[in-house]
Design an enzyme around this catalytic site. Structure first.
Site, PDB file in Angstrom:
ATOM      1  N   CYS A  61       0.747  -1.212   0.062  1.00 51.60           N
ATOM      2  CA  CYS A  61      -0.086  -0.091   0.128  1.00 51.60           C
ATOM      3  C   CYS A  61       0.903   1.004   0.056  1.00 51.60           C
ATOM      4  CB  CYS A  61      -1.022   0.087   1.086  1.00 51.60           C
ATOM      5  SG  CYS A  61       0.060  -0.040   2.909  1.00 51.60           S
ATOM      6  N   CYS A  73       3.214   1.809   2.754  1.00 51.87           N
ATOM      7  CA  CYS A  73       4.316   0.950   2.886  1.00 51.87           C
ATOM      8  C   CYS A  73       5.489   1.452   2.077  1.00 51.87           C
ATOM      9  CB  CYS A  73       3.961  -0.405   2.552  1.00 51.87           C
ATOM     10  SG  CYS A  73       2.449  -1.130   3.095  1.00 51.87           S
TER      11      CYS A  73
END
Lengths: 315, 76
Positions: B10, B13
């Site tokens: 995502c 991250c």
């Protein structure tokens, strides 16, 4: 005070005519934007501090010793305060079922977490008063508990992707944060959340403003009013594939209610948008086989429809 | 030193990965920074909220994006 400021900006500075469609829509937009962002920033920060005491790891520990029923209720309640991001849904799901939390209890958490949270509570409170806010929270928790219990009863464990059962989950020894670290976490969380949701909020307020200024009252009421028994399921069907969070959908909800749509229909729409979405289905497909995924969506949607009818009947 | 950034891909991250790389550069630490997207590996660390940072096999934090300065503190 904010209302006066919005009026001053729109009608004074921009020179819009009060009562004109564009003027009223713009006034709604400016006022709502200021109010909502002010509310959001304060509340998200306070709640982030509270949330730092409820990590998913701790929630898992609490739930792993609970039976069904008690577990469902507890999971739905913990869903309100445990921080959740749909991108963590997969590790969270695996972590839960691996530690022996029943499938149904896990689902109660997965339903309640995105749908019932501090953002929804505070924004509903600010815009519609505490009664509606509590009704939403209460019925959201009820939907999560019932949907989880039904899924638990269906014994669908074999419809979880097989690899999930083979994963060995380690136990992270996370250090307990100091209070200062918690405050730092809270500021970071607030900035991060606002960064993530502001486009949804702006689009939501814009849509709300458009409905406020342009949508003719009788049109919406004629098609989705109290007299149409199919309005609730239709609202849910439209809401399920849409993705937004509570902050983005509430301005739309506010405008729809203003136009005379009944409470139950509008709340059902909001629940469908926040609890279920296509992106979430894609993410959950990693851990659920198609049959369980469809069952999950079907049961939650059905529960939301029931809630919608109930509120239309009693409010 | 081996640093792993755990995350399923995502946006958060990616930010943590970038911050970590910057922190390593700033401090001149001899470390390799790896991005771990494989779910069984993430789960083996017991992490349930991503992104998370693992230094030499020890989970430093999970569920947040730490700033470059914060990570620099953990490298020292």
């Amino acid at each position: 005070m904010l209302k006066a400021l919005a009026d001053y900006l729109v009608f004074g500075v921009f020179g819009m005519a009060p009562g004109s469609r564009l003027g009223e829509a713009l006034d709604f937009f400016v006022y709502d934007t200021m109010k909502i962002f002010l509310l959001l920033t304060t509340i998200v920060y306070v709640v982030a501090v509270i949330r730092s005491y409820f990590s998913p790891e701790r929630t898992r520990r609490i739930l792993s010793h609970k039976r069904e029923h008690v577990g469902n209720v507890l999971a739905a309640l913990l869903g309100i305060v445990t921080p959740f991001c749909s991108c963590s849904a997969v590790p969270l799901f695996i972590g839960f079922v691996e530690s022996g939390i029943p499938l149904g209890v896990t689902f109660s958490f997965l339903v309640s977490s995105p749908m019932v949270n501090e953002v929804a509570l505070i924004m509903l409170w600010g815009l519609f008063g505490w009664k509606i806010a509590l009704i939403y929270i209460g019925s959201g928790v009820a939907v999560a508990v019932v949907a989880g219990m039904v899924i638990g009863r269906l014994r669908m464990e074999r419809h979880v992707q097989d690899y999930v059962w083979e994963i060995k989950v380690g136990s992270a020894e996370l250090l307990e944060q100091t209070f200062r670290e918690k405050l730092e976490y809270a500021s970071g969380y607030t900035v991060g959340l606002l960064k993530k949701i502001w486009p949804y909020v702006i689009v939501g307020i814009g849509l709300g403003a458009f409905i406020h200024g342009y949508a003719p009252e009788d049109l919406l009421v004629r098609y989705a009013g109290r007299d149409n028994p199919l309005a609730v399921p239709m609202a849910v069907l439209i809401g399920v594939p849409l993705y937004s969070n509570a902050a983005g959908i509430i301005p739309v909800v506010q405008a729809l209610m203003e136009k005379g749509l009944p409470m139950g229909t509008v709340l059902a729409f909001m629940m469908a948008v926040t609890a279920l979405s296509l992106p979430e289905a894609v993410i959950l497909k990693n851990v659920l086989k198609t049959r369980l995924l469809c069952t999950f969506f079907g049961i939650v949607a059905a529960a939301i429809v029931v809630v919608g009818y109930m509120f239309n009947a009693i409010l | 030193m081996k640093i792993e950034v755990l995350g399923t891909g995502c946006a958060k991250c990616k930010t943590l990965y970038e911050n970590t790389k910057k922190a390593v550069e700033e401090t001149g630490t001899a470390a390799e920074v790896l991005k771990v997207e494989d779910i069984p590996t993430i789960m083996r660390y017991g992490v349930m909220s991503t992104p998370a940072l693992v230094i030499d096999g020890q989970v430093k934090f999970s569920g947040k994006v730490a700033s470059v300065v914060e990570i620099m503190g953990m490298l020292a």
